[in-house]
Design a protein around this motif. Structure first.
Motif, PDB file in Angstrom:
ATOM      1  N   TYR A 139     -22.679 -39.749   2.924  1.00  0.00           N
ATOM      2  CA  TYR A 139     -24.111 -40.026   3.085  1.00  0.00           C
ATOM      3  C   TYR A 139     -24.857 -39.671   1.811  1.00  0.00           C
ATOM      4  N   ARG A 140     -25.578 -40.619   1.285  1.00  0.00           N
ATOM      5  CA  ARG A 140     -26.452 -40.324   0.146  1.00  0.00           C
ATOM      6  C   ARG A 140     -27.743 -41.093   0.375  1.00  0.00           C
ATOM      7  N   ASP A 141     -28.831 -40.360   0.403  1.00  0.00           N
ATOM      8  CA  ASP A 141     -30.107 -41.016   0.654  1.00  0.00           C
ATOM      9  C   ASP A 141     -30.593 -41.608  -0.661  1.00  0.00           C
ATOM     10  N   GLU A 142     -29.939 -42.678  -1.067  1.00  0.00           N
ATOM     11  CA  GLU A 142     -30.195 -43.315  -2.359  1.00  0.00           C
ATOM     12  C   GLU A 142     -31.664 -43.724  -2.465  1.00  0.00           C
ATOM     13  N   ALA A 143     -32.226 -43.564  -3.669  1.00  0.00           N
ATOM     14  CA  ALA A 143     -33.620 -43.952  -3.884  1.00  0.00           C
ATOM     15  C   ALA A 143     -33.788 -45.451  -3.669  1.00  0.00           C
ATOM     16  N   GLY A 148     -26.384 -54.569  -0.268  1.00  0.00           N
ATOM     17  CA  GLY A 148     -25.508 -54.400   0.894  1.00  0.00           C
ATOM     18  C   GLY A 148     -24.650 -53.159   0.773  1.00  0.00           C
ATOM     19  N   ILE A 149     -23.332 -53.339   0.930  1.00  0.00           N
ATOM     20  CA  ILE A 149     -22.462 -52.161   0.918  1.00  0.00           C
ATOM     21  C   ILE A 149     -22.107 -51.725  -0.505  1.00  0.00           C
ATOM     22  N   MET A 150     -22.676 -52.384  -1.482  1.00  0.00           N
ATOM     23  CA  MET A 150     -22.437 -51.989  -2.876  1.00  0.00           C
ATOM     24  C   MET A 150     -23.128 -50.656  -3.168  1.00  0.00           C
ATOM     25  N   ARG A 151     -24.373 -50.563  -2.818  1.00  0.00           N
ATOM     26  CA  ARG A 151     -25.091 -49.290  -2.958  1.00  0.00           C
ATOM     27  C   ARG A 151     -25.793 -49.012  -1.646  1.00  0.00           C
ATOM     28  N   SER A 152     -25.081 -48.345  -0.753  1.00  0.00           N
ATOM     29  CA  SER A 152     -25.623 -48.098   0.577  1.00  0.00           C
ATOM     30  C   SER A 152     -25.899 -46.604   0.736  1.00  0.00           C
ATOM     31  N   ARG A 153     -26.491 -46.243   1.833  1.00  0.00           N
ATOM     32  CA  ARG A 153     -26.813 -44.823   2.065  1.00  0.00           C
ATOM     33  C   ARG A 153     -25.716 -44.146   2.872  1.00  0.00           C
ATOM     34  N   GLU A 154     -24.910 -44.963   3.533  1.00  0.00           N
ATOM     35  CA  GLU A 154     -23.731 -44.464   4.252  1.00  0.00           C
ATOM     36  C   GLU A 154     -22.575 -45.331   3.792  1.00  0.00           C
ATOM     37  N   PHE A 155     -21.502 -44.740   3.349  1.00  0.00           N
ATOM     38  CA  PHE A 155     -20.379 -45.543   2.870  1.00  0.00           C
ATOM     39  C   PHE A 155     -19.081 -44.756   3.031  1.00  0.00           C
ATOM     40  N   ILE A 156     -17.973 -45.476   2.929  1.00  0.00           N
ATOM     41  CA  ILE A 156     -16.678 -44.799   3.087  1.00  0.00           C
ATOM     42  C   ILE A 156     -16.107 -44.501   1.708  1.00  0.00           C
ATOM     43  N   MET A 157     -15.720 -43.260   1.534  1.00  0.00           N
ATOM     44  CA  MET A 157     -15.162 -42.848   0.256  1.00  0.00           C
ATOM     45  C   MET A 157     -13.841 -42.126   0.486  1.00  0.00           C
ATOM     46  N   LYS A 158     -12.944 -42.342  -0.437  1.00  0.00           N
ATOM     47  CA  LYS A 158     -11.756 -41.498  -0.479  1.00  0.00           C
ATOM     48  C   LYS A 158     -12.055 -40.457  -1.538  1.00  0.00           C
ATOM     49  N   ILE A 439     -19.364 -52.615 -11.986  1.00  0.00           N
ATOM     50  CA  ILE A 439     -19.751 -51.659 -10.959  1.00  0.00           C
ATOM     51  C   ILE A 439     -18.662 -50.597 -10.864  1.00  0.00           C
ATOM     52  N   GLU A 440     -19.095 -49.344 -10.815  1.00  0.00           N
ATOM     53  CA  GLU A 440     -18.138 -48.239 -10.722  1.00  0.00           C
ATOM     54  C   GLU A 440     -17.512 -48.246  -9.333  1.00  0.00           C
ATOM     55  N   VAL A 441     -16.187 -48.375  -9.284  1.00  0.00           N
ATOM     56  CA  VAL A 441     -15.517 -48.322  -7.984  1.00  0.00           C
ATOM     57  C   VAL A 441     -14.784 -46.994  -7.781  1.00  0.00           C
ATOM     58  N   GLY A 442     -14.532 -46.306  -8.866  1.00  0.00           N
ATOM     59  CA  GLY A 442     -13.854 -45.014  -8.730  1.00  0.00           C
ATOM     60  C   GLY A 442     -14.152 -44.144  -9.929  1.00  0.00           C
ATOM     61  N   GLN A 443     -13.960 -42.848  -9.725  1.00  0.00           N
ATOM     62  CA  GLN A 443     -14.207 -41.934 -10.835  1.00  0.00           C
ATOM     63  C   GLN A 443     -13.273 -40.736 -10.714  1.00  0.00           C
ATOM     64  N   VAL A 444     -12.764 -40.286 -11.835  1.00  0.00           N
ATOM     65  CA  VAL A 444     -11.920 -39.086 -11.842  1.00  0.00           C
ATOM     66  C   VAL A 444     -12.576 -38.030 -12.728  1.00  0.00           C
ATOM     67  N   TYR A 474     -11.660 -36.546  -7.439  1.00  0.00           N
ATOM     68  CA  TYR A 474     -11.323 -37.948  -7.668  1.00  0.00           C
ATOM     69  C   TYR A 474     -11.856 -38.795  -6.515  1.00  0.00           C
ATOM     70  N   GLY A 475     -12.758 -39.726  -6.805  1.00  0.00           N
ATOM     71  CA  GLY A 475     -13.359 -40.511  -5.724  1.00  0.00           C
ATOM     72  C   GLY A 475     -13.126 -42.007  -5.861  1.00  0.00           C
ATOM     73  N   ILE A 476     -12.952 -42.642  -4.724  1.00  0.00           N
ATOM     74  CA  ILE A 476     -12.907 -44.114  -4.688  1.00  0.00           C
ATOM     75  C   ILE A 476     -13.887 -44.573  -3.616  1.00  0.00           C
ATOM     76  N   GLY A 477     -14.762 -45.492  -3.979  1.00  0.00           N
ATOM     77  CA  GLY A 477     -15.656 -46.070  -2.990  1.00  0.00           C
ATOM     78  C   GLY A 477     -14.906 -47.174  -2.264  1.00  0.00           C
ATOM     79  N   VAL A 478     -14.458 -46.884  -1.048  1.00  0.00           N
ATOM     80  CA  VAL A 478     -13.642 -47.862  -0.310  1.00  0.00           C
ATOM     81  C   VAL A 478     -14.482 -49.090   0.023  1.00  0.00           C
ATOM     82  N   THR A 479     -15.670 -48.861   0.589  1.00  0.00           N
ATOM     83  CA  THR A 479     -16.490 -50.004   0.986  1.00  0.00           C
ATOM     84  C   THR A 479     -17.092 -50.698  -0.245  1.00  0.00           C
ATOM     85  N   ARG A 480     -17.376 -49.935  -1.302  1.00  0.00           N
ATOM     86  CA  ARG A 480     -17.865 -50.601  -2.512  1.00  0.00           C
ATOM     87  C   ARG A 480     -16.746 -51.443  -3.137  1.00  0.00           C
ATOM     88  N   THR A 481     -15.514 -50.963  -3.037  1.00  0.00           N
ATOM     89  CA  THR A 481     -14.393 -51.748  -3.554  1.00  0.00           C
ATOM     90  C   THR A 481     -14.324 -53.091  -2.833  1.00  0.00           C
TER      91      THR A 481
HETATM   92  P1  ATP Z   1     -23.168 -44.265  -8.718  1.00  0.00           P
HETATM   93  O1  ATP Z   1     -23.250 -43.855 -10.159  1.00  0.00           O
HETATM   94  O2  ATP Z   1     -22.839 -45.708  -8.512  1.00  0.00           O
HETATM   95  O3  ATP Z   1     -24.343 -43.798  -7.903  1.00  0.00           O
HETATM   96  P2  ATP Z   1     -21.614 -41.955  -8.342  1.00  0.00           P
HETATM   97  O4  ATP Z   1     -21.049 -41.785  -9.701  1.00  0.00           O
HETATM   98  O5  ATP Z   1     -22.761 -41.151  -7.918  1.00  0.00           O
HETATM   99  O6  ATP Z   1     -21.938 -43.502  -8.103  1.00  0.00           O
HETATM  100  P3  ATP Z   1     -19.307 -40.673  -7.210  1.00  0.00           P
HETATM  101  O7  ATP Z   1     -19.930 -39.398  -6.844  1.00  0.00           O
HETATM  102  O8  ATP Z   1     -18.460 -40.741  -8.403  1.00  0.00           O
HETATM  103  O9  ATP Z   1     -20.444 -41.805  -7.275  1.00  0.00           O
HETATM  104  O10 ATP Z   1     -18.584 -41.258  -5.907  1.00  0.00           O
HETATM  105  C1  ATP Z   1     -17.278 -41.825  -5.916  1.00  0.00           C
HETATM  106  C2  ATP Z   1     -17.327 -43.289  -5.581  1.00  0.00           C
HETATM  107  O11 ATP Z   1     -18.076 -43.546  -4.388  1.00  0.00           O
HETATM  108  C3  ATP Z   1     -17.985 -44.138  -6.625  1.00  0.00           C
HETATM  109  O12 ATP Z   1     -17.087 -44.438  -7.667  1.00  0.00           O
HETATM  110  C4  ATP Z   1     -18.384 -45.365  -5.845  1.00  0.00           C
HETATM  111  O13 ATP Z   1     -17.293 -46.261  -5.761  1.00  0.00           O
HETATM  112  C5  ATP Z   1     -18.672 -44.826  -4.469  1.00  0.00           C
HETATM  113  N1  ATP Z   1     -20.121 -44.732  -4.232  1.00  0.00           N
HETATM  114  C6  ATP Z   1     -20.989 -43.836  -4.742  1.00  0.00           C
HETATM  115  N2  ATP Z   1     -22.235 -44.050  -4.292  1.00  0.00           N
HETATM  116  C7  ATP Z   1     -22.152 -45.113  -3.456  1.00  0.00           C
HETATM  117  C8  ATP Z   1     -23.101 -45.820  -2.662  1.00  0.00           C
HETATM  118  N3  ATP Z   1     -24.372 -45.469  -2.636  1.00  0.00           N
HETATM  119  N4  ATP Z   1     -22.664 -46.869  -1.919  1.00  0.00           N
HETATM  120  C9  ATP Z   1     -21.372 -47.227  -1.924  1.00  0.00           C
HETATM  121  N5  ATP Z   1     -20.436 -46.597  -2.654  1.00  0.00           N
HETATM  122  C10 ATP Z   1     -20.805 -45.563  -3.419  1.00  0.00           C
END
Ligand code: ATP
Ligand code: MG
Length: 602
Positions: A139-143, A148-158, A439-444, A474-481
């Motif tokens: 959960y992130r209360d994005e500004a 859609g699910i690319m930048r959502s407030r609830e999403f699935i992450m590994k 678009i960032e899909v994962g970050q280490v 290490y994170g992967i945005g499953v739904t963003r992927t």
């Molecule tokens: P961003 O810079 O896009 O806000 P972030 O760097 O804050 O992302 P991380 O904390 O690295 O995100 O989270 C790991 C992964 O979760 C990201 O690589 C991305 O794939 C996914 N993710 C992050 N924020 C969101 C979001 N609001 N909606 C969907 N997926 C997200």
């Protein structure tokens, strides 16, 4: 699945808010549904794809030696206070209280919780290294939730967390995760590259992002074909362009009347010059850090909240005013400015000149560095070497020419503030950089001991000496992927799923559902496919063939077998979604070919 029983509804048109292909097609295919801004559910086919991506992630994480667990998304505030992130995380952190008024948040990430687990479970060097991961709703209360699910407030992450004895161990864990991520995104069919990245609120030094190329991505990426360097534009270091020739004589400062000349473009035209001879001013307010920021203050006094409400309700005290200057043809790099100011990003906000004109003397459209007061001046390093620039005069309708650093103004901070762009010199080899969006899909991240020190996660070595555990995350945005895949795999008719993440492998389209014999044949093909391990859909709905073909294209199922005109001769049509050509063959051949194709591509 029999479509006649699943009642999946495709849409002729996407709602107007859907701006990018993945948002449009996932909605039109009925794969996701919107519940509220930035909050989505996943329907039959959409959820299957989510689970396939999760499975790929799971397999590669397990193969890399990580162990799957599940942590609750409901996290006590006290854990977040231990690391100081209860305030640092700002309004993105979704905060709530239980019936006893104890504070919690919905997890945006799990460093605190996993460190809490490990400090109670791990005590000896013999228990390390360890890598724990989970696939969980975040959960992130994005500004600005959008796309859609690319930048959502609830999403699935590994999210995975590694625990090592020392820095070398962390390097090894990090490399394993990096390799696993490369495999995950390759298996999902993504075209991506990796860039060094800013580690944001998580902290730590070494970090790389996996960026999937897409036209609507939010990251600007610059890369160098010559040496292989790649970075987000905001992170890329910069080789300053050579300054103007040093023999240029210093001019006197002159005040020129420039009525209504407010933008760099206006200045350029009015004074008949080029943008690189001008200075661009950008105004900011920095707020004091406060625990109140982002707290769930429903009903609280909203006085002091900024006009556009980005900070939610709360009372904010100004810490300082900042004016940043870059060359007129450059863009400011926000990440670099925030790093130079050494404050949390959420405390820095663009300011309207009127908010700070009284205190600082700035004038909208006419702000320059020479007459500001009570204001931190941050100057891009490039400007220091440039001579005789044009800047605002801090006076309505006037600019100054002949402005020189050192003689006419000085900065509180001189640093690289520029956003890298195509054509700029590569910081490694100097060749011209190229630019693209992604678009960032994962970050280490290599976290080091940031969290283990803050929370006291230690182990004892063989001499019983205590050390802090060295961590990585290490994170992967499953739904963003999933969204990124659709961005890369679609046409004007719908989605074209790669086999590995397609909700189903094949769809059997029955052109005339009221024809008993045709239905029998279609059912036979459907059963045979299932028996061969091909995930199949039978489109036995009472609909026209045209409607079914359109829907099959929208769903993007890789293989379509149509029981149509020639079925009585035992002939069906076989078509791949990604190709336009259609082949005729016997139903047995179609089943065999589909089976072979699926086995080769999954
Ligand atoms: P961003 O810079 O896009 O806000 P972030 O760097 O804050 O992302 P991380 O904390 O690295 O995100 O989270 C790991 C992964 O979760 C990201 O690589 C991305 O794939 C996914 N993710 C992050 N924020 C969101 C979001 N609001 N909606 C969907 N997926 C997200
Ligand atoms: Mg990230």
């Amino acid at each position: 699945m029999r479509l006649s029983q699943a009642h999946i509804k495709t849409l002729r048109e996407a709602p107007s808010e859907a701006e990018i292909p993945s948002h449009v097609w996932l909605l039109r295919a009925g794969m996701i549904y919107k519940m509220a801004s930035g909050i989505y559910g996943y329907m039959i086919m959409g959820w299957r794809t989510v689970r396939k991506i999760e499975q790929i992630v799971r397999e590669e994480m397990d193969a890399a030696g990580a162990f799957e667990i599940l942590m609750s998304p409901l996290q006590p505030a006290d854990l977040w206070r231990e690391t100081g992130r209860w305030s640092v995380y700002g309004p993105e952190l979704w905060r709530l209280r239980d019936r006893h008024a104890r504070e919690f948040c919905l997890s945006p990430t799990c460093e605190e919780v996993v460190t809490d687990i490990v400090r109670s479970e791990i005590s000896s060097h013999k228990q390390l290294p360890l890598n724990l991961y989970h696939i969980q709703t975040k959960y992130r209360d994005e500004a600005r939730p959008r796309y859609g699910i690319m930048r959502s407030r609830e999403f699935i992450m590994k999210d995975a967390y590694s625990f090592d004895l020392n820095a070398e161990g962390l390097d090894e864990s990090y490399r394993k995760m990096f390799d696993a991520y490369t495999k995950v995104f390759t298996r999902c069919g993504l075209d991506f590259f990796t860039v060094y990245a800013d580690s944001g609120a998580i902290g730590g030094k070494d970090s790389e992002e996996f960026v999937a190329l897409c036209d609507y991505g939010e990251s600007d990426v610059v890369y160098c074909d010559a040496c292989g360097f790649a970075a987000t534009a905001s992170q890329s270091d910069f080789k300053d362009a050579p300054a103007s020739p040093s023999d240029e004589a210093l001019e006197d400062v002159k005040e020129v009347y420039t009525p209504d000349v407010k933008t760099i473009e206006d200045v350029k035209n009015f004074l008949e010059t080029t943008a690189d001879k001008t200075m661009k001013a950008l105004l900011f307010v920095v707020y004091k850090d406060s625990e109140d920021i982002g707290r769930d203050t429903a009903g609280a006094d909203a006085e002091g909240a900024d006009a556009n409400g980005d900070k939610g309700a709360g009372v904010y005290e100004v810490s300082e005013y900042v004016c940043a200057f870059v060359r007129g043809d450059r863009e400011l790099n926000m990440t670099k400015l925030v790093n130079a100011l050494d404050v949390s990003e959420h405390l820095v906000e663009f300011a309207d000149s009127s908010t700070m004109s009284e205190e600082t003397g700035c004038v909208g459209g006419f702000t320059g560095p020479t007459r500001l007061r009570n204001c931190k001046i941050v100057v891009d390093s490039e400007l220091v070497g440039l001579k005789n620039l044009i800047a605002g005069a801090c006076k309505e309708g006037y600019h100054l020419t002949g402005v020189n650093y050192g003689r006419d103004y000085e900065a509180d901070i001189v640093t690289d503030l520029k956003l890298a762009r195509a054509g700029d010199p590569c910081p490694v080899c100097g060749a011209a950089l190229k630019a693209s969006r992604g678009i960032e899909v994962g970050q280490v991240f290599k976290l080091g001991t940031k969290y283990s020190e803050a929370m006291g996660a230690t182990y004892r070595d063989e001499h019983m000496e205590e050390h802090h555990i060295v961590m990585g995350c290490y994170g992967i945005g499953v739904t963003r992927t999933m969204a990124a895949v659709v961005e890369q795999y679609h046409d004007d008719k719908g989605i074209i799923w790669p086999m590995s993440v397609a909700p189903y492998h094949a769809i059997v389209t029955l052109a005339k559902p009221d024809d008993e014999a045709a239905l029998k044949m279609a059912e036979g093909i459907y059963e045979d496919l299932l028996a061969n391990g091909v995930e199949a859909v039978l489109d036995d709905r009472d609909e026209r063939a045209g409607v079914k073909f359109n829907d099959a294209d929208i769903f993007g199922i890789p293989i379509r077998i149509t029981v149509g005109r020639k079925y009585a001769e035992g002939i069906v049509e076989y078509k791949l979604r990604r190709e336009s050509e259609m082949k005729e063959m016997t139903s047995a051949d179609a089943v065999a070919l589909a089976t072979e194709t699926v086995r080769a591509e999954v």
